[in-house]
Design a protein around this motif. Structure first.
Motif, PDB file in Angstrom:
ATOM      1  N   ASN A  53       0.831  -1.208   0.000  1.00 60.05           N
ATOM      2  CA  ASN A  53       0.000   0.000   0.000  1.00 60.05           C
ATOM      3  C   ASN A  53       0.863   1.256   0.000  1.00 60.05           C
ATOM      4  OD1 ASN A  53      -1.590  -2.072   2.027  1.00 60.05           O
ATOM      5  ND2 ASN A  53      -2.927  -1.037   0.586  1.00 60.05           N
ATOM      6  N   ILE A  54       2.068   1.130   0.539  1.00 56.33           N
ATOM      7  CA  ILE A  54       2.981   2.266   0.624  1.00 56.33           C
ATOM      8  C   ILE A  54       4.408   1.730   0.678  1.00 56.33           C
ATOM      9  CG2 ILE A  54       2.822   2.362   3.166  1.00 56.33           C
ATOM     10  CD1 ILE A  54       3.005   5.488   2.885  1.00 56.33           C
ATOM     11  N   ILE A  55       5.338   2.498   0.126  1.00 54.48           N
ATOM     12  CA  ILE A  55       6.729   2.048   0.060  1.00 54.48           C
ATOM     13  C   ILE A  55       7.648   3.122   0.649  1.00 54.48           C
ATOM     14  CG2 ILE A  55       8.620   1.396  -1.517  1.00 54.48           C
ATOM     15  CD1 ILE A  55       6.309   0.569  -3.522  1.00 54.48           C
ATOM     16  N   PHE A  56       8.516   2.701   1.548  1.00 57.43           N
ATOM     17  CA  PHE A  56       9.559   3.584   2.086  1.00 57.43           C
ATOM     18  C   PHE A  56      10.864   3.148   1.447  1.00 57.43           C
ATOM     19  CE2 PHE A  56       6.269   3.776   5.321  1.00 57.43           C
ATOM     20  CZ  PHE A  56       6.258   5.114   5.682  1.00 57.43           C
ATOM     21  N   VAL A  57      11.571   4.088   0.832  1.00 60.77           N
ATOM     22  CA  VAL A  57      12.809   3.706   0.156  1.00 60.77           C
ATOM     23  C   VAL A  57      13.964   4.637   0.536  1.00 60.77           C
ATOM     24  CG1 VAL A  57      12.171   4.980  -1.974  1.00 60.77           C
ATOM     25  CG2 VAL A  57      13.880   3.155  -2.097  1.00 60.77           C
ATOM     26  N   ASP A  58      15.074   4.022   0.881  1.00 58.24           N
ATOM     27  CA  ASP A  58      16.280   4.768   1.220  1.00 58.24           C
ATOM     28  C   ASP A  58      16.887   5.323  -0.071  1.00 58.24           C
ATOM     29  OD1 ASP A  58      18.535   5.673   2.633  1.00 58.24           O
ATOM     30  OD2 ASP A  58      19.614   3.808   2.228  1.00 58.24           O
ATOM     31  N   ILE A  59      17.456   6.514  -0.004  1.00 63.40           N
ATOM     32  CA  ILE A  59      18.054   7.093  -1.204  1.00 63.40           C
ATOM     33  C   ILE A  59      19.415   6.461  -1.501  1.00 63.40           C
ATOM     34  CG2 ILE A  59      19.063   9.194  -2.190  1.00 63.40           C
ATOM     35  CD1 ILE A  59      16.765  10.747  -0.836  1.00 63.40           C
ATOM     36  N   MET A  60      20.259   6.390  -0.481  1.00 66.16           N
ATOM     37  CA  MET A  60      21.615   5.897  -0.696  1.00 66.16           C
ATOM     38  C   MET A  60      21.687   4.382  -0.589  1.00 66.16           C
ATOM     39  SD  MET A  60      23.250   8.641  -1.260  1.00 66.16           S
ATOM     40  CE  MET A  60      24.978   8.238  -1.089  1.00 66.16           C
ATOM     41  N   MET A  61      21.633   3.708  -1.744  1.00 61.32           N
ATOM     42  CA  MET A  61      21.751   2.255  -1.756  1.00 61.32           C
ATOM     43  C   MET A  61      22.664   1.844  -2.897  1.00 61.32           C
ATOM     44  SD  MET A  61      17.881   0.853  -1.121  1.00 61.32           S
ATOM     45  CE  MET A  61      17.234   1.597  -2.605  1.00 61.32           C
ATOM     46  N   PRO A  62      23.339   0.718  -2.743  1.00 58.97           N
ATOM     47  CA  PRO A  62      24.194   0.233  -3.844  1.00 58.97           C
ATOM     48  C   PRO A  62      23.335  -0.271  -5.009  1.00 58.97           C
ATOM     49  CG  PRO A  62      24.126  -1.356  -2.040  1.00 58.97           C
ATOM     50  CD  PRO A  62      23.409  -0.130  -1.564  1.00 58.97           C
ATOM     51  N   ARG A  63      23.948  -0.414  -6.152  1.00 59.25           N
ATOM     52  CA  ARG A  63      23.324  -0.947  -7.372  1.00 59.25           C
ATOM     53  C   ARG A  63      22.238  -0.038  -7.932  1.00 59.25           C
ATOM     54  NH1 ARG A  63      21.957  -6.993  -7.818  1.00 59.25           N
ATOM     55  NH2 ARG A  63      20.457  -6.627  -6.156  1.00 59.25           N
ATOM     56  N   LEU A  64      21.101   0.062  -7.248  1.00 63.71           N
ATOM     57  CA  LEU A  64      19.996   0.884  -7.727  1.00 63.71           C
ATOM     58  C   LEU A  64      19.636   1.805  -6.576  1.00 63.71           C
ATOM     59  CD1 LEU A  64      18.351   0.571 -10.407  1.00 63.71           C
ATOM     60  CD2 LEU A  64      16.708  -0.759  -9.114  1.00 63.71           C
ATOM     61  N   LEU A 117       6.846   8.058  10.755  1.00 68.87           N
ATOM     62  CA  LEU A 117       6.551   6.891   9.931  1.00 68.87           C
ATOM     63  C   LEU A 117       5.042   6.697   9.807  1.00 68.87           C
ATOM     64  CD1 LEU A 117       8.753   5.112   8.711  1.00 68.87           C
ATOM     65  CD2 LEU A 117       8.429   3.495  10.575  1.00 68.87           C
ATOM     66  N   LEU A 118       4.362   6.706  10.942  1.00 61.25           N
ATOM     67  CA  LEU A 118       2.911   6.502  10.938  1.00 61.25           C
ATOM     68  C   LEU A 118       2.190   7.699  10.322  1.00 61.25           C
ATOM     69  CD1 LEU A 118       2.351   4.811  14.417  1.00 61.25           C
ATOM     70  CD2 LEU A 118       2.814   3.745  12.216  1.00 61.25           C
ATOM     71  N   GLY A 119       2.740   8.886  10.528  1.00 63.86           N
ATOM     72  CA  GLY A 119       2.158  10.092   9.939  1.00 63.86           C
ATOM     73  C   GLY A 119       2.186  10.032   8.421  1.00 63.86           C
ATOM     74  N   ALA A 120       3.281   9.520   7.877  1.00 67.79           N
ATOM     75  CA  ALA A 120       3.402   9.393   6.421  1.00 67.79           C
ATOM     76  C   ALA A 120       2.368   8.402   5.891  1.00 67.79           C
ATOM     77  CB  ALA A 120       4.809   8.930   6.050  1.00 67.79           C
ATOM     78  N   ILE A 121       2.169   7.317   6.628  1.00 68.06           N
ATOM     79  CA  ILE A 121       1.165   6.328   6.203  1.00 68.06           C
ATOM     80  C   ILE A 121      -0.230   6.954   6.252  1.00 68.06           C
ATOM     81  CG2 ILE A 121       0.091   4.104   6.728  1.00 68.06           C
ATOM     82  CD1 ILE A 121       2.842   3.189   7.803  1.00 68.06           C
ATOM     83  N   ARG A 122      -0.527   7.653   7.358  1.00 69.60           N
ATOM     84  CA  ARG A 122      -1.827   8.315   7.473  1.00 69.60           C
ATOM     85  C   ARG A 122      -2.070   9.313   6.354  1.00 69.60           C
ATOM     86  NH1 ARG A 122      -0.232   9.373  12.887  1.00 69.60           N
ATOM     87  NH2 ARG A 122      -0.906   7.619  14.135  1.00 69.60           N
ATOM     88  N   ALA A 123      -1.008  10.034   5.990  1.00 67.32           N
ATOM     89  CA  ALA A 123      -1.143  11.073   4.968  1.00 67.32           C
ATOM     90  C   ALA A 123      -1.378  10.510   3.568  1.00 67.32           C
ATOM     91  CB  ALA A 123       0.111  11.952   4.966  1.00 67.32           C
ATOM     92  N   HIS A 124      -0.861   9.327   3.303  1.00 65.97           N
ATOM     93  CA  HIS A 124      -0.894   8.825   1.930  1.00 65.97           C
ATOM     94  C   HIS A 124      -1.736   7.580   1.684  1.00 65.97           C
ATOM     95  CE1 HIS A 124       2.086  11.776   0.777  1.00 65.97           C
ATOM     96  NE2 HIS A 124       2.766  11.456   1.859  1.00 65.97           N
ATOM     97  N   VAL A 125      -2.141   6.907   2.732  1.00 66.36           N
ATOM     98  CA  VAL A 125      -2.948   5.698   2.544  1.00 66.36           C
ATOM     99  C   VAL A 125      -4.337   5.941   3.133  1.00 66.36           C
ATOM    100  CG1 VAL A 125      -3.092   3.207   2.915  1.00 66.36           C
ATOM    101  CG2 VAL A 125      -0.853   4.301   2.718  1.00 66.36           C
ATOM    102  N   PRO A 126      -5.337   6.178   2.282  1.00 69.50           N
ATOM    103  CA  PRO A 126      -6.671   6.518   2.763  1.00 69.50           C
ATOM    104  C   PRO A 126      -7.261   5.499   3.740  1.00 69.50           C
ATOM    105  CG  PRO A 126      -6.533   6.775   0.384  1.00 69.50           C
ATOM    106  CD  PRO A 126      -5.247   6.150   0.830  1.00 69.50           C
ATOM    107  N   SER A 127      -6.998   4.219   3.498  1.00 71.52           N
ATOM    108  CA  SER A 127      -7.603   3.186   4.351  1.00 71.52           C
ATOM    109  C   SER A 127      -7.013   3.148   5.759  1.00 71.52           C
ATOM    110  CB  SER A 127      -7.474   1.813   3.706  1.00 71.52           C
ATOM    111  OG  SER A 127      -6.120   1.489   3.531  1.00 71.52           O
ATOM    112  N   ALA A 128      -5.905   3.884   5.986  1.00 75.43           N
ATOM    113  CA  ALA A 128      -5.313   3.916   7.325  1.00 75.43           C
ATOM    114  C   ALA A 128      -6.133   4.801   8.257  1.00 75.43           C
ATOM    115  CB  ALA A 128      -3.879   4.432   7.255  1.00 75.43           C
ATOM    116  N   ASN A 129      -6.940   5.658   7.671  1.00 76.22           N
ATOM    117  CA  ASN A 129      -7.742   6.577   8.476  1.00 76.22           C
ATOM    118  C   ASN A 129      -9.177   6.095   8.572  1.00 76.22           C
ATOM    119  OD1 ASN A 129      -5.587   8.573   8.594  1.00 76.22           O
ATOM    120  ND2 ASN A 129      -6.007   8.833   6.436  1.00 76.22           N
ATOM    121  N   ASN A 130      -9.516   5.544   9.688  1.00 78.58           N
ATOM    122  CA  ASN A 130     -10.898   5.138   9.897  1.00 78.58           C
ATOM    123  C   ASN A 130     -11.610   6.227  10.637  1.00 78.58           C
ATOM    124  OD1 ASN A 130     -11.148   2.778   8.590  1.00 78.58           O
ATOM    125  ND2 ASN A 130     -11.321   1.480  10.396  1.00 78.58           N
ATOM    126  N   ALA A 131     -12.607   6.794  10.011  1.00 80.24           N
ATOM    127  CA  ALA A 131     -13.332   7.890  10.675  1.00 80.24           C
ATOM    128  C   ALA A 131     -14.225   7.335  11.771  1.00 80.24           C
ATOM    129  CB  ALA A 131     -14.146   8.643   9.658  1.00 80.24           C
TER     130      ALA A 131
END
Length: 131
Positions: A53-64, A117-131
């Motif tokens: 549903n959401i991806i966290f990716v480090d910028i500095m990584m080998p190869r790609l 971390l949780l704030g980013a999920i709340r901000a971008h994944v609609p289903s994380a917010n149950n009204a």
């Protein structure tokens, strides 16, 4: 307002075992299913199977690096709507701008807190917010 992280699949891509473990522990505590990858190639191999549903990716990584990984994810029609959050130990304007160019949705500076971390999920994944 109750958070609903139970059914969420989160992918964490980082070449640092410590970061992967930290993020995984935090996210599992709130009920997320966590898939980790050590680099962009590893992530791209797992992404189709896991459909995160959401991806966290480090910028500095080998190869790609994180920018290349993000660009590849966003260029794939099946995953272009998946939020990608960049993780970096540098808090630079250039990095943030470059992250936006490749389509990232947000930028977190490491070390990140549980709330960020949780704030980013709340901000971008609609289903994380149950009204």
């Amino acid at each position: 307002m109750e958070d609903n992280f139970e059914s969420l699949k989160v992918m964490v891509i980082d070449d640092s075992k410590t970061i992967r473990r930290t993020a995984e522990t935090l996210l599992k505590k709130v009920g997320c299913t966590v898939v980790t990858a050590t680099d962009g190639f590893d992530a791209l191999a797992k992404i189709a199977d896991t459909q995160p549903n959401i991806i966290f990716v480090d910028i500095m990584m080998p190869r790609l690096d994180g920018y290349q990984t993000c660009a590849l994810i966003k260029n794939n029609s099946a995953f272009k709507a998946t939020p990608v959050i960049m993780l970096s130990s540098k808090d630079g304007l250039f990095d943030k701008a470059k992250g936006r160019i490749v389509g990232s949705d947000q930028y977190l500076t490491k070390p990140f807190s549980k709330e960020e971390l949780l704030g980013a999920i709340r901000a971008h994944v609609p289903s994380a917010n149950n009204a």
